[in-house]
Every structure is written in structure tokens, then in C-alpha cells.
Design an enzyme around this catalytic site. Structure first.
Site: not given
Ligand SMILES: CCCCCCCCCCCC(=O)SCCNC(=O)CCNC(=O)[C@H](O)C(C)(C)COP(=O)(O)OP(=O)(O)OC[C@H]1O[C@@H](n2cnc3c(N)ncnc32)[C@H](O)[C@@H]1OP(=O)(O)O
Ligand SMILES: Cc1cc2nc3c(=O)[nH]c(=O)nc-3n(C[C@H](O)[C@H](O)[C@H](O)COP(=O)(O)OP(=O)(O)OC[C@H]3O[C@@H](n4cnc5c(N)ncnc54)[C@H](O)[C@@H]3O)c2cc1C
Length: 648
Positions: A139, A178, A421
Site C-alpha cells: 500500500t 505493519g 487485505e
Molecule cells: C490471521 C490473520 C491476521 C493477519 C493480521 C494481519 C495484519 C494486517 C495485514 C494487512 C496487510 C495488507 O493490507 S496488505 C495490502 C492488501 N491490499 C489489498 O488487498 C489490495 C486490494 N486490491 C486488489 O487485490 C486488486 O487491486 C483488485 C483485486 C481489487 C483488482 O485487481 P486487478 O488486477 O485490477 O484485477 P481486476 O481487473 O479486478 O480483475 C482481473 C482478473 O484478476 C483476477 N484477480 C484479481 N485479484 C486476484 C487474486 N488475488 N488472485 C487471483 N485472481 C485475482 C480477477 O478475478 C480477474 O479475473 P477475470 O475476471 O479477468 O478472470
Molecule cells: C490496521 C491496518 C493495517 C494495514 N497493514 C498493511 C500492511 O501491512 N501492508 C500493506 O501493504 N497495507 C496495509 N494496510 C493497508 C490496507 O491494505 C489498505 O488500507 C486497504 O487495501 C484499502 O485501501 P485504501 O486504504 O487505499 O482505501 P481505498 O481503496 O481508497 O478505499 C476507500 C473507499 O473507496 C472505495 N473504493 C475503492 N475502490 C473502489 C471500487 N473499485 N469500487 C467501489 N468502491 C471502491 C472503498 O470501498 C472505500 O469505501 C493496512 C491497513 C490498516 C487499516
């Protein structure tokens, strides 16, 4: 022992140990779990003061100390089984996250899943021995969801066979990871890969950020803590700005995609494999939803069994608040959801490991369903649990607002699961993308499998539009209720698909049609996940041989399904007798409520709640806890201030 809580346990109609054994998997697993938990409970090193009495810096220091102690102690005990490590840590950290959390939950899993064998040989010994302490830096300030637009770059320099990493703008500064602020000396950095003048999208790189000897930031690295948050106060979520930081070519995780020494790029079998760690955490979060909700229900229901308040019948003693139907209607559906999510969490974890096993063998065919299921269930269960924890807190009245109740800490620690996530709405839309695709395949006569096979069924049963079919429900039969949820899901997937179709027929773009159908798409995913949860709850019951346990869980499953219908009555025919049936179920559950939360078997240390204590001696404990508050260490502080004001 509080007499009320004793009586509650005497009234139970089933054996809690039998249910606990079932939740653990066997009597032996229960014994072993308790044995591991007792190692923490009886360890003087872990008898420390409540973090609520500490400053943020003190909380962070205590968290680092605890993480370090756990490493040493687990080694001394020779505990290496991941599930046993989890039991040990869960007991030690109670409700809070640990300072090395990201190292375990994302840094190591990414090394395991995305390193080549050679890279694993180098990095795993360093990471497993905590010489390389890592986080997962994806992120950025400007992007969390839309990861294709992340701005950090990794540009290959063939003359030195290095990648040069840069955060070119303020919005590209890595933000949130984190353990980044103070703890980590390495990060898995997700960056846009450039080689030979071409961008190949997001890839993962191991980037050293602090000196492994002095822990000072390395040249080109600006790193720090992002400041106080709503919760997670013991975690140093941080920022990272990279300026011309050079890393060897070998630091790109190359299990799936490679960059050759000359800079040529070899593409992966699927460009979504880089996203694999996110799918893993989403799948694991489903189990966290169950744990957070079951802990909250344990606290609120035990407290409701010992709290006497108001007057039910004039002249009679104040009743237990658990005898109020309104209190039961708040808590028992959440108790049912906690059991439902426990079973769904087990299913999600098993499914994740099964499908990733196939992926490791080169079979990527089930990756789309795994992604859709993990994304949807993560969103569905965290939204429900998040709201449920607040209901439990408020059901405890004023004392629920005290930190010693444990509920505020559970809430502020759990609530970011709806955001991190994968933000929940975005995740539901990902699931919808998969459902609409499956719906179209079913319409074309393709045979579907897994959790979406009902879309075939609905097509075969009656070709006319699903939405015109009445939902007839036998409200005493779980199988009939599963069918109702299945029909509702099929109906709402069809409504979403038809909304998209209608938009497209107005000759607007696919993207605008998608955005204009988002409400229907999210509802379709919600209905699909709700059906999956009800179906899995019913399936679990068929595995239970103990009749008393089967009976009480069947009552919970009926309550969960019927309560869900009243929450979504617009999608089902609102059956007036459902409310009466729910009331009857509440009465049936009432004598078993405490026994059902006892079966989760949370020891007092892990629960960390004076309201949810096993012995029910709430008030004495609250008073003792309050007296330990730092503000009570001095008698005259306020008096001095008072005098200053008086003198003015
Ligand atoms: C115990 C615990 C405590 C654990 C405690 C932990 C503490 C905190 C940890 C937090 C850590 C974090 O937050 S780490 C950061 C987390 N961040 C996120 O999760 C980011 C969220 N955003 C995304 O994942 C992506 O931007 C999407 C999925 C929203 C959009 O991705 P995109 O590449 O633009 O994909 P999109 O055009 O929508 O779709 C293209 C094609 O890819 C596919 N696709 C998309 N993502 C995926 C995927 N992950 N795996 C497979 N396939 C995928 C779609 O189904 C689609 O298939 P087709 O339809 O074309 O077949
Ligand atoms: C406690 C905590 C721990 C974290 N730890 C990590 C970490 O270890 N590593 C890491 O990489 N990240 C980490 N993150 C970041 C986290 O993964 C992001 O905050 C999360 O992916 C959401 O992205 P954003 O904050 O940019 O929100 P945004 O995507 O800006 O979302 C804001 C609003 O926009 C809306 N929105 C966005 N896109 C769309 C769409 N396509 N369609 C409709 N609505 C949409 C959402 O629904 C939401 O209401 C952490 C966050 C928190 C709060």
C-alpha cells in the site's frame, strides 16, 4: 463461583467438553491446546500489566519484548507445529497484535510461496532466525485498493545487474505496513517492474531497509511510524520512501516471473500469482472473524447471566438480563453466527490449502474460485463480526465501555479487517465479477463446480427467470432453509447479471455498466456468501454423532438461517410465523447459552475480560482492575491542579 453462573451450567442439556472436543477436532487436540495455553498462563514472564495502562511507546516496547520472549520460549519448549505455535501466541498476545505480526503473517508466507528454491536457501534461514525481520510493503499513500496503479518502481540496470527502487512521488510513499515503523530491517516491496524500457506490472522484491547490525536506516531509505491509530497501538505501522535504492537482481522474487541477467523478462503462468499472499491472509481472516465474535459472545453472555437489572414482574427480584427476550434476540443470533463462522473458517482454511496444493503442482484452474471465495467470505464474515462485537459491547451496558471488559480492545483490533487485505466493498465486487461470469457460463450450458454449482441447478430446474419463483420455506427444516438461501443467491446473481445486461443495452461502456450495477453486484455476492455459510453450517451438523450436541447446534443453525431471513426479508417472502419461530428458538437456546460459550473454551487470560470471567465474579474484579489504573497511583494530582485554578 457466582451462583448464577453455576446454575446456568447445571441447566445445560449437553456436555460442553464434547462440543469443545468437536471444535478442536478431538479430545486429544483439546488436551494439547490446553497444555500449550497453560505454558503461557503459568509463565511469570507473561504476567504483565494491562496495555490499557500504558503509553503507546510502552505498549510497543512491551509488544517487542513479548514477541522476543515467545520466540525463545517456543524454541525452549520445542514447539514447531504451526497450529500449536498459534495456540501459544494467541494466549500470550490475548486480544492484541504482536510487533512481529507481519513478519509471520505476510513476510515469511511470501518467501515460502514466491521464492525460487535458490532464493529460499538464502532467505529462509535469515528470516526464520529473525536476522531478516520483515514486513509486506504494498500500500502507498495514494493507493491501497487499486494496486495496478501503485507508483513505486523497480528499474533493472543490466550494467550492474541490479534493480533501482524509487518512490517517485509523495503519493508513492509506502504507507501502513505493519512492523515497518521501527521493527523491520527488510520489506517485501511491491513495485512496477521496468526492464529494457518496458513496464511489466507489479512484482515483489526483497528490500533491505535497515542495517542488520545497527538497525539504522540504509542509504536512500526514509522510514518511520505513521502515528497513533484507532487501535493496533502496539503495532508500528510505518512509512517507507525509497530513493535510488539498489538491490541485486536476485532480490526479485522469481518463482513465477524472472528477469534474466541481460534484462529479458520471462512472464509468469498467471499474472495474479503475485497477489497470492493476499488470498492467503483473506482466507485466514475468516477464522479471525469467528474468534473475535465468539470471544465477544462469551463475554456478553456470561456477563448477561450474572447481571441483574430492572423488574420483569412487579415485586420479584431483579432478573438476569439474559432472561430478557430483547437481550436474547441481540446475542443468540450472534452466538449462532460465531459457530457458523467457526465452521466456515475451517472450510476456508482447508480449501485454501487444497487449492494452493494444486497451484504448486501447476494447476491454476481453481485460482479464480479461491480468490472469489476468500474475497467474499472475508468481507461477509468481517462485516458481520465487526457489527456483532459492537452489539455485544452495548449489550453489557456501561461496563461494556470499560477497557477491562475486553470488548473495546476486541473491537478496535478487529475492525480494520474490514479494510485491510482488501477493502470489503471491493472484495464483494471481486466475488461478483466471478459470479456473473459463472452465471453466463451456466446460461450457455457449461457445467459449473464448487460453491457456484447451484447456478446450473437453478437453470436446469426451471428455465424461466429465477426471480419470478416464490420462495417457499419449511421454517423447521434446515435443508429447506438452505434451499431458500440457494434460491435467493441465484435470484440476486440473475438480477445483477440482468442489470449489467440492461446497462450494456443502453450502449454504455462495460466499465460504466459495471459501476451502475454495483449495488446489485454487492448484494449478489452477499447473498452468495450467506448461502455458503448456511450450507456449510448444515453440512457440519451431518458430521455430529452426539445427539445432545447435534440438537443444540441444529437449534443454532435454524436461528442463524431464520434470523438472516428477517434481516433480508425483502429477498425472501416475509413469513410472519418466522418471528414466532425465532422466539421459540430463543427460549430453546436460553438454558444452553452459557454452556455454548463455555464450549469455545477461552481461558480468562486470553479473554482478558472482567465481565466474561469464568467464575462470574465481575464486580470484585472490576474494582480491583480500576484501582490499578495509573491515575490512582497519586491521590493529589487533581487537587494540585484544582488549587492552581482556585488561586487564579
Ligand atoms: C490471521 C490473520 C491476521 C493477519 C493480521 C494481519 C495484519 C494486517 C495485514 C494487512 C496487510 C495488507 O493490507 S496488505 C495490502 C492488501 N491490499 C489489498 O488487498 C489490495 C486490494 N486490491 C486488489 O487485490 C486488486 O487491486 C483488485 C483485486 C481489487 C483488482 O485487481 P486487478 O488486477 O485490477 O484485477 P481486476 O481487473 O479486478 O480483475 C482481473 C482478473 O484478476 C483476477 N484477480 C484479481 N485479484 C486476484 C487474486 N488475488 N488472485 C487471483 N485472481 C485475482 C480477477 O478475478 C480477474 O479475473 P477475470 O475476471 O479477468 O478472470
Ligand atoms: C490496521 C491496518 C493495517 C494495514 N497493514 C498493511 C500492511 O501491512 N501492508 C500493506 O501493504 N497495507 C496495509 N494496510 C493497508 C490496507 O491494505 C489498505 O488500507 C486497504 O487495501 C484499502 O485501501 P485504501 O486504504 O487505499 O482505501 P481505498 O481503496 O481508497 O478505499 C476507500 C473507499 O473507496 C472505495 N473504493 C475503492 N475502490 C473502489 C471500487 N473499485 N469500487 C467501489 N468502491 C471502491 C472503498 O470501498 C472505500 O469505501 C493496512 C491497513 C490498516 C487499516
Amino acid at each position: 463461583m457466582n451462583p448464577d453462573i453455576c446454575r446456568e451450567r447445571e441447566n445445560a442439556t449437553f456436555n460442553t467438553e464434547t462440543l469443545t472436543n468437536m471444535l478442536d477436532g478431538s479430545a486429544e487436540k483439546t488436551r494439547r491446546r490446553r497444555e500449550i495455553e497453560s505454558l503461557v498462563i503459568n509463565d511469570p514472564d507473561f504476567q504483565h500489566d494491562d496495555p490499557n495502562f500504558m503509553s503507546r511507546s510502552e505498549r510497543y516496547d512491551a509488544a517487542v519484548k513479548k514477541s522476543s520472549q515467545m520466540i525463545m520460549k517456543l524454541r525452549d519448549y520445542g514447539i514447531s507445529d504451526p497450529e500449536e505455535i498459534y495456540f501459544y501466541k494467541r494466549t500470550a498476545r490475548r486480544t492484541f497484535h504482536e510487533a512481529f505480526g507481519l513478519h509471520y503473517t505476510m513476510f515469511l508466507p511470501t518467501l515460502y510461496s514466491q521464492c525460487t528454491p535458490e532464493q529460499q536457501k538464502k532467505w529462509l534461514p535469515l528470516a526464520e532466525n529473525f536476522k531478516a525481520l520483515g514486513t509486506y510493503a504494498q500500500t502507498e499513500l495514494g493507493h491501497g485498493t487499486h494496486i495496478r496503479k501503485l507508483e513505486t518502481t523497480a528499474t533493472y540496470d543490466p550494467s550492474t545487474q541490479e534493480f533501482v527502487l524509487n518512490c517517485p512521488t509523495v503519493s508513492s510513499i509506502k504507507w501502513w505496513p505493519g512492523g515497518l515503523g521501527k521493527t523491520s530491517n527488510h520489506a517485501i516491496v511491491l513495485a512496477q517492474l521496468y526492464t529494457l524500457g518496458k513496464c511489466h506490472g507489479l512484482h515483489a522484491f526483497i528490500v533491505p531497509i535497515r542495517c542488520m547490525k545497527t538497525h539504522q536506516p540504509l542509504p536512500g531509505v526514509t522510514v518511520g511510524d505513521i502515528g497513533p491509530k484507532f487501535g493496533f497501538e502496539e503495532v508500528d505501522n510505518g512509512y517507507l520512501k525509497l530513493e535510488n535504492v539498489r538491490i541485486p537482481r536476485e532480490n526479485m522474487l522469481m518463482k513465477y516471473a524472472q528477469v534474466e541477467p541481460d534484462g529479458s523478462y520471462l512472464k509468469p503462468p498467471s499474472d495474479k500469482l503475485t497477489y497470492g499472499t493476499m488470498v492467503f491472509i483473506r482466507a485466514m481472516i475468516v477464522g479471525e472473524s469467528a474468534r473475535a465474535l465468539s470471544k465477544s459472545c462469551t463475554i456478553a453472555i456470561r456477563y448477561s447471566a450474572v447481571r441483574h437489572q430492572s423488574e420483569l414482574r412487579p415485586g420479584e427480584p431483579e432478573p438476569q438480563i439474559l432472561d430478557y427476550q430483547a437481550q436474547q434476540y441481540k446475542l443468540f443470533p450472534l452466538l449462532a453466527a460465531a459457530y457458523a463462522f467457526t465452521f466456515v473458517g475451517q472450510y476456508m482454511s482447508d480449501t485454501y490449502h487444497r487449492i494452493t496444493g494444486h497451484i504448486n503442482q501447476g494447476d491454476f484452474s481453481q485460482l479464480p474460485e479461491l480468490h472469489a471465495l476468500a474475497a467474499g467470505l472475508k468481507a461477509f464474515t468481517t462485516w458481520t463480526a465487526n457489527a456483532g462485537i459492537e452489539v455485544c459491547r452495548m449489550a453489557c451496558g456501561g461496563h461494556g465501555y470499560l477497557c477491562c471488559s475486553g470488548l473495546p480492545d476486541i473491537y478496535v483490533t478487529f475492525t480494520p479487517t474490514c479494510t485491510y487485505e482488501g477493502e470489503n466493498t471491493v472484495m464483494m465486487l471481486q466475488t461478483a465479477r466471478f459470479l456473473v461470469k459463472c452465471y453466463r457460463q451456466a446460461r450457455e450450458g457449461q457445467q459449473l463446480s464448487g460453491t457456484v454449482s447451484y447456478l446450473n441447478e437453478q437453470q436446469r430446474l426451471q428455465p424461466q427467470p429465477v426471480s419470478s419463483r416464490p420462495t417457499v420455506v419449511n421454517i423447521n427444516d434446515l435443508a429447506s432453509l438452505v434451499e431458500a438461501y440457494k434460491l435467493r443467491a441465484a435470484k440476486l446473481v440473475e438480477v445483477a447479471a440482468k442489470s449489467l445486461q440492461g446497462e450494456l443495452q443502453r450502449s454504455i461502456s462495460q466499465e460504466d455498466a459495471w459501476n451502475n450495477s454495483s449495488i446489485e453486484l454487492v448484494r449478489a455476492s452477499d447473498a452468495h456468501c450467506h448461502y455458503v455459510v448456511v450450507e456449510l453450517f448444515a453440512a457440519k451438523l451431518s458430521e455430529i454423532s452426539d445427539t445432545a450436541v447435534h440438537s443444540v447446534l441444529n437449534t443454532l443453525a435454524l436461528l442463524y438461517a431464520l434470523h438472516g431471513i428477517t434481516l433480508n426479508s425483502g429477498d425472501f417472502l416475509q413469513l410472519s410465523q418466522i418471528t414466532q419461530r425465532i422466539k421459540a428458538l430463543l427460549v430453546e437456546i436460553r438454558p444452553n447459552a452459557v454452556a455454548l460459550v463455555d464450549s469455545f473454551d477461552y481461558n480468562d487470560e486470553m479473554l482478558n475480560s472482567v465481565l466474561g470471567r469464568y467464575d462470574g465474579n465481575v464486580y470484585e474484579s472490576m474494582f480491583e482492575w480500576a484501582k490499578r489504573s495509573p491515575l490512582n497511583r497519586t491521590e493529589v494530582r487533581s487537587f494540585i491542579i484544582f488549587n492552581i485554578i482556585q488561586k487564579k
